[in-house]
Design an enzyme around this catalytic site. Structure first.
Site, short mmCIF file in Angstrom:
data_model
loop_
_atom_site.label_atom_id
_atom_site.label_comp_id
_atom_site.label_asym_id
_atom_site.label_seq_id
_atom_site.Cartn_x
_atom_site.Cartn_y
_atom_site.Cartn_z
CD1 TRP A 251 -12.70 -5.30 -10.30
CD2 TRP A 251 -11.79 -4.61 -12.23
NE1 TRP A 251 -12.02 -6.37 -10.86
CE2 TRP A 251 -11.46 -5.97 -12.04
CE3 TRP A 251 -11.32 -3.96 -13.38
CZ2 TRP A 251 -10.70 -6.69 -12.96
CZ3 TRP A 251 -10.56 -4.68 -14.29
CH2 TRP A 251 -10.26 -6.03 -14.08
NE ARG B 181 -1.37 6.63 1.27
CZ ARG B 181 -1.46 5.71 2.20
NH1 ARG B 181 -1.20 6.02 3.46
NH2 ARG B 181 -1.82 4.48 1.90
CD1 TRP B 182 7.49 6.53 -2.71
CD2 TRP B 182 6.97 6.84 -4.87
NE1 TRP B 182 8.67 6.57 -3.42
CE2 TRP B 182 8.38 6.76 -4.74
CE3 TRP B 182 6.41 7.03 -6.13
CZ2 TRP B 182 9.24 6.87 -5.84
CZ3 TRP B 182 7.27 7.15 -7.22
CH2 TRP B 182 8.67 7.07 -7.07
CG HIS C 280 -0.02 1.88 -9.21
ND1 HIS C 280 -0.26 1.55 -7.90
CD2 HIS C 280 -1.11 2.58 -9.63
CE1 HIS C 280 -1.44 2.04 -7.53
NE2 HIS C 280 -1.97 2.68 -8.56
CG LEU D 125 9.45 -17.30 -3.52
CD1 LEU D 125 9.63 -16.96 -2.05
CD2 LEU D 125 9.56 -16.03 -4.34
CG ASP E 182 -2.08 0.90 1.11
OD1 ASP E 182 -2.27 1.49 0.02
OD2 ASP E 182 -2.82 1.05 2.10
N GLY E 183 0.33 2.33 -0.55
CA GLY E 183 0.99 3.63 -0.47
C GLY E 183 1.60 4.12 -1.78
CG ASN E 184 2.03 1.46 -5.03
OD1 ASN E 184 2.91 1.27 -4.21
ND2 ASN E 184 1.50 0.48 -5.74
CB THR F 177 -12.89 -8.19 -6.02
OG1 THR F 177 -12.85 -8.19 -4.59
CG2 THR F 177 -12.51 -9.57 -6.52
C1 FPP Z 1 -2.26 0.20 -3.24
O1 FPP Z 1 -1.69 1.47 -3.18
C2 FPP Z 1 -1.65 -0.54 -4.32
C3 FPP Z 1 -2.31 -1.14 -5.35
C4 FPP Z 1 -3.78 -1.14 -5.46
C5 FPP Z 1 -1.59 -1.79 -6.44
C6 FPP Z 1 -0.38 -2.53 -6.02
C7 FPP Z 1 0.39 -2.91 -7.20
C8 FPP Z 1 1.73 -2.88 -7.27
C9 FPP Z 1 2.63 -2.53 -6.15
C10 FPP Z 1 2.41 -3.29 -8.51
C11 FPP Z 1 2.08 -4.70 -8.80
C12 FPP Z 1 3.16 -5.36 -9.45
C13 FPP Z 1 3.03 -6.37 -10.30
C14 FPP Z 1 4.23 -7.06 -10.68
C15 FPP Z 1 1.75 -6.79 -10.89
P1 FPP Z 1 -2.58 2.74 -3.42
O2 FPP Z 1 -2.55 3.08 -4.85
O3 FPP Z 1 -3.95 2.50 -2.86
O4 FPP Z 1 -1.83 3.81 -2.57
P2 FPP Z 1 -2.48 5.05 -1.81
O5 FPP Z 1 -3.26 4.48 -0.67
O6 FPP Z 1 -1.29 5.81 -1.36
O7 FPP Z 1 -3.33 5.80 -2.80
#
Ligand code: FPP
Length: 258
Positions: free
Chosen positions: A87, A42-43, A55, A149, A38-40, A84
């Site tokens: 979307w 916000r990053w 992401h 793994l 989580d946190g993509n 799920t």
């Molecule tokens: C949640 O962060 C993250 C996701 C919904 C997607 C996670 C996916 C990846 C890390 C990449 C996946 C990699 C592969 C190889 C398929 P958020 O977007 O909700 O973060 P936020 O809470 O800061 O908005």
């Protein structure tokens, strides 16, 4: 003893990552680690970048952590890549997320194969776009003989739907006489879930400071150890993973006993 050792390490901060990895391997390593990445968003926001940049950076972290988990002897690494409920996000973000498995596997599959990693997936594959399905199916096929793994992608995965589907299939099997009602144990029910081939996670990691499960492996996490960090997923690195495993090794698991 181990707790004291970790305390010493934290106070002196003098153990290198290599030493810590070495020490971890001398103790019980969690067999199955599950991660809510989580946190993509916000990053990315912190850097005035579009959410998808987060992401994309997060995808690279999956590679890094898979490599380390494999080295440590973790048997299964489950990563929550798309729920799920995801979307509901803007179409552009969903489209981007659906392209990530292709990019990830297109770039890293040869390396994963070299490292004996087996790619698996839990989630509703039939509802994924054709190109995503193709990439994941190919990776699963190309790595099915690997014995190292298991890198298990939770993709279009939702735990309540998974449990409900399991219940429906149990009812159908009881109705058709394939199974008697009193044969239904926890172990048997587990075999009706998408994780039927896997052990339950020993350790759950969630990044970004959120303390919730978000419909992730609700049945399977019943006795797992949880480890939360404020670090945003794209900033998560080997040291953080090592820290989580050290914390796990310092826990006493009682499974309801004393
Ligand atoms: C949640 O962060 C993250 C996701 C919904 C997607 C996670 C996916 C990846 C890390 C990449 C996946 C990699 C592969 C190889 C398929 P958020 O977007 O909700 O973060 P936020 O809470 O800061 O908005």
């Amino acid at each position: 003893m181990l707790n004291k050792m970790n305390l010493w390490k934290n106070q002196n901060n003098s153990s290198s990552l290599r030493d810590r990895i070495h020490q971890i391997k001398d103790h019980e390593v969690p067999s199955h680690v599950a991660i809510i990445m989580d946190g993509n968003g916000r990053w990315a926001k912190k850097r005035a970048l579009p959410r998808v940049a987060g992401h994309h950076e997060g995808m690279k972290v999956v590679r890094k952590i898979t490599k380390l988990a494999s080295e440590l002897g973790v048997k299964t690494l489950t990563v929550y890549a798309f729920s799920t409920e995801n979307w509901k996000r803007p179409k552009m973000e969903v489209d981007f997320l659906m392209k990530l498995p292709e990019e990830f596997l297109g770039t890293f599959l040869p390396e994963l194969i070299e490292e004996n990693v087996r790619v698996e997936m839990i989630g509703y594959m039939d509802k994924l776009p054709e190109h995503t399905r193709r990439a994941v199916s190919k990776a699963m096929e190309d790595t099915k003989g690997n014995t190292g793994l298991i890198l298990n992608f939770a993709l279009n995965y939702g735990s309540r739907a998974e449990i409900l589907d399991g219940v429906k299939r149990v009812l159908a099997d009881v109705e058709s006489g394939i199974m008697k009602e009193d044969e239904l144990t926890e172990e048997v029910f587990s075999s009706y879930l998408m994780t039927k081939e896997l052990n339950d996670p020993d350790l759950l990691i969630r990044t970004s400071g959120e303390i919730r499960l978000s419909n992730f492996m609700l049945w399977q996490l019943a006795y797992s150890e949880f480890w939360f960090t404020d670090v945003l997923w794209p900033d998560f690195n080997e040291e953080h993973f090592v820290e989580a495993i050290e914390a796990f090794q310092g826990r006493q698991r009682r499974f309801g006993g004393v």
